[in-house]
Motif scaffolding. Structure first.
Motif, PDB file in Angstrom:
ATOM      1  N   TYR A 141       0.817  -1.217   0.000  1.00 42.17           N
ATOM      2  CA  TYR A 141       0.000   0.000   0.000  1.00 42.17           C
ATOM      3  C   TYR A 141       0.850   1.267   0.000  1.00 42.17           C
ATOM      4  O   TYR A 141       0.496   2.260  -0.639  1.00 42.17           O
ATOM      5  N   GLY A 144       2.637   1.055  -3.799  1.00 40.41           N
ATOM      6  CA  GLY A 144       1.849   0.748  -4.989  1.00 40.41           C
ATOM      7  C   GLY A 144       2.589  -0.097  -6.011  1.00 40.41           C
ATOM      8  O   GLY A 144       2.323  -0.023  -7.206  1.00 40.41           O
ATOM      9  N   ARG A 245      -2.467  -1.540  -5.320  1.00 42.02           N
ATOM     10  CA  ARG A 245      -1.846  -0.607  -6.269  1.00 42.02           C
ATOM     11  C   ARG A 245      -2.876   0.409  -6.762  1.00 42.02           C
ATOM     12  O   ARG A 245      -2.596   1.609  -6.812  1.00 42.02           O
ATOM     13  N   HIS A 246      -4.086  -0.081  -7.101  1.00 36.83           N
ATOM     14  CA  HIS A 246      -5.157   0.821  -7.518  1.00 36.83           C
ATOM     15  C   HIS A 246      -5.492   1.812  -6.398  1.00 36.83           C
ATOM     16  O   HIS A 246      -5.683   3.006  -6.642  1.00 36.83           O
ATOM     17  N   SER A 247      -5.563   1.292  -5.171  1.00 36.89           N
ATOM     18  CA  SER A 247      -5.933   2.131  -4.030  1.00 36.89           C
ATOM     19  C   SER A 247      -4.854   3.166  -3.738  1.00 36.89           C
ATOM     20  O   SER A 247      -5.163   4.331  -3.441  1.00 36.89           O
ATOM     21  N   PHE A 248      -3.605   2.746  -3.822  1.00 39.96           N
ATOM     22  CA  PHE A 248      -2.457   3.646  -3.635  1.00 39.96           C
ATOM     23  C   PHE A 248      -2.568   4.861  -4.564  1.00 39.96           C
ATOM     24  O   PHE A 248      -2.483   6.015  -4.142  1.00 39.96           O
ATOM     25  N   ALA A 249      -2.798   4.587  -5.858  1.00 42.92           N
ATOM     26  CA  ALA A 249      -2.859   5.657  -6.854  1.00 42.92           C
ATOM     27  C   ALA A 249      -4.081   6.554  -6.636  1.00 42.92           C
ATOM     28  O   ALA A 249      -3.978   7.776  -6.680  1.00 42.92           O
ATOM     29  N   LEU A 266       4.212   4.806 -10.155  1.00 48.02           N
ATOM     30  CA  LEU A 266       3.641   3.540 -10.629  1.00 48.02           C
ATOM     31  C   LEU A 266       4.502   2.877 -11.697  1.00 48.02           C
ATOM     32  O   LEU A 266       4.355   1.690 -11.960  1.00 48.02           O
ATOM     33  N   TYR A 277      -7.075   6.497 -13.049  1.00 47.41           N
ATOM     34  CA  TYR A 277      -7.319   6.753 -11.634  1.00 47.41           C
ATOM     35  C   TYR A 277      -7.981   8.103 -11.404  1.00 47.41           C
ATOM     36  O   TYR A 277      -8.643   8.307 -10.389  1.00 47.41           O
TER      37      TYR A 277
END
Length: 296
Positions: A141, A144, A245-249, A266, A277
């Motif tokens: 997290y 990412g 990774r999606h949540s991080f971005a 990323l 995103y």
């Protein structure tokens, strides 16, 4: 035609420096195409026509394959034909006039900050494997990074005094990614208390995250770790390692981060990949307006 495929895959490995997973994906997709051609008794690259390729993609669609998977097949086959053409095995590429499947714009699933916190709180940090899992999830997290990047991360790539790590992404491209204080804290805990108990001198090399045999974690191990703590957190949505990774971005952009900076973190070569995103962020804002505005 397998001899041409073998030659092409060697070029991808030696000249393009692609990972084993990527090469295996190319092998599977192109082999599927060649098997389809064999059913029509086509064994020479010069015999392949545009209508054969169209028929192949129709067969994929008939089996229920998603447009995203079909697009991957198209990319793999197009690369193969380009190689055959450049190598003068064929006079022209028959795929040039075959359009790639249109992708549906499905937005990737994202966890809320609260859901992330719930997952990160679940590992038992008093247990050696629990502490390893905690450090693994924190790093996923915090940075990412992709699963392939995570399992291949080495201790020599940690630069905690500068709060960054060095990551080798697709095509062995190197990038520097910031890492927050929480992930640094838990990785240091893991390095001092857990990793020495897992390490096997002749097997562990310099890999950061180890399994009980002392070797680096596998991709499947990361999937199992994520799945375990997602279930313990009581989260019902479909969550996989890439969701972090999606949540991080998304959380970075929601917080006001610059799109170019997120692209760099990323490791996206094309900013249009990162821009998805911003669409998630926009959907979130629209939903908030709908839920909370008096006339939403």
């Amino acid at each position: 035609m397998n001899i041409f495929l073998k030659e092409y895959l060697s070029v991808l490995k030696l000249e393009k420096n692609l990972s084993e997973n990527t090469i295996q994906s190319y092998r599977n997709d192109i082999t599927c195409f060649l098997n389809f051609l064999e059913e029509d008794n086509i064994t020479d690259p010069d015999e392949i026509k545009q209508n054969n390729i169209v028929a192949f993609f129709k067969s994929l669609k008939d089996t229920g394959l998603t447009s995203r998977s079909a697009s991957r097949y198209h990319s793999a086959i197009k690369g193969f034909f380009k190689y055959l053409f450049v190598s003068k095995y064929i006079k022209e590429s028959p795929i040039e006039k075959v359009s790639p499947p249109k992708l549906s714009k499905n937005l990737p699933s994202v966890l809320s900050v609260n859901e992330i916190e719930m997952i990160l709180s679940k590992p038992d940090v008093n247990d050696k494997l629990g502490l390893r899992d905690k450090a693994t999830l924190e790093l996923l997290y915090a940075c990412g990074i992709r699963v392939s990047e995570l399992i291949n991360l080495k201790i020599s790539s940690l630069f905690f005094s500068e709060e960054v790590i060095r990551v080798f992404g697709k095509g062995s491209k190197e990038r520097i990614v910031p890492i927050g204080s929480s992930a640094v804290k838990w990785i240091n805990e893991y390095l001092s208390k857990s990793r020495p108990l897992l390490e096997k001198k002749m097997k562990s090399e310099n890999y950061l995250f180890l399994n009980t045999r002392g070797t680096k974690l596998s991709r499947m191990s990361i999937w199992k770790i994520v799945d375990k703590y997602v279930k313990e957190a009581g989260i019902k949505s479909d969550v996989h390692p890439h969701t972090f990774r999606h949540s991080f971005a998304t959380h970075l952009l929601e917080g006001g981060a610059d799109l170019r900076a997120v692209q760099e973190m990323l490791g996206h070569s094309d900013i249009s990949t990162t821009q998805i995103y911003t669409h998630i962020d926009r959907e979130y804002i629209k939903q908030m307006h709908k839920d909370f505005h008096p006339r939403g």
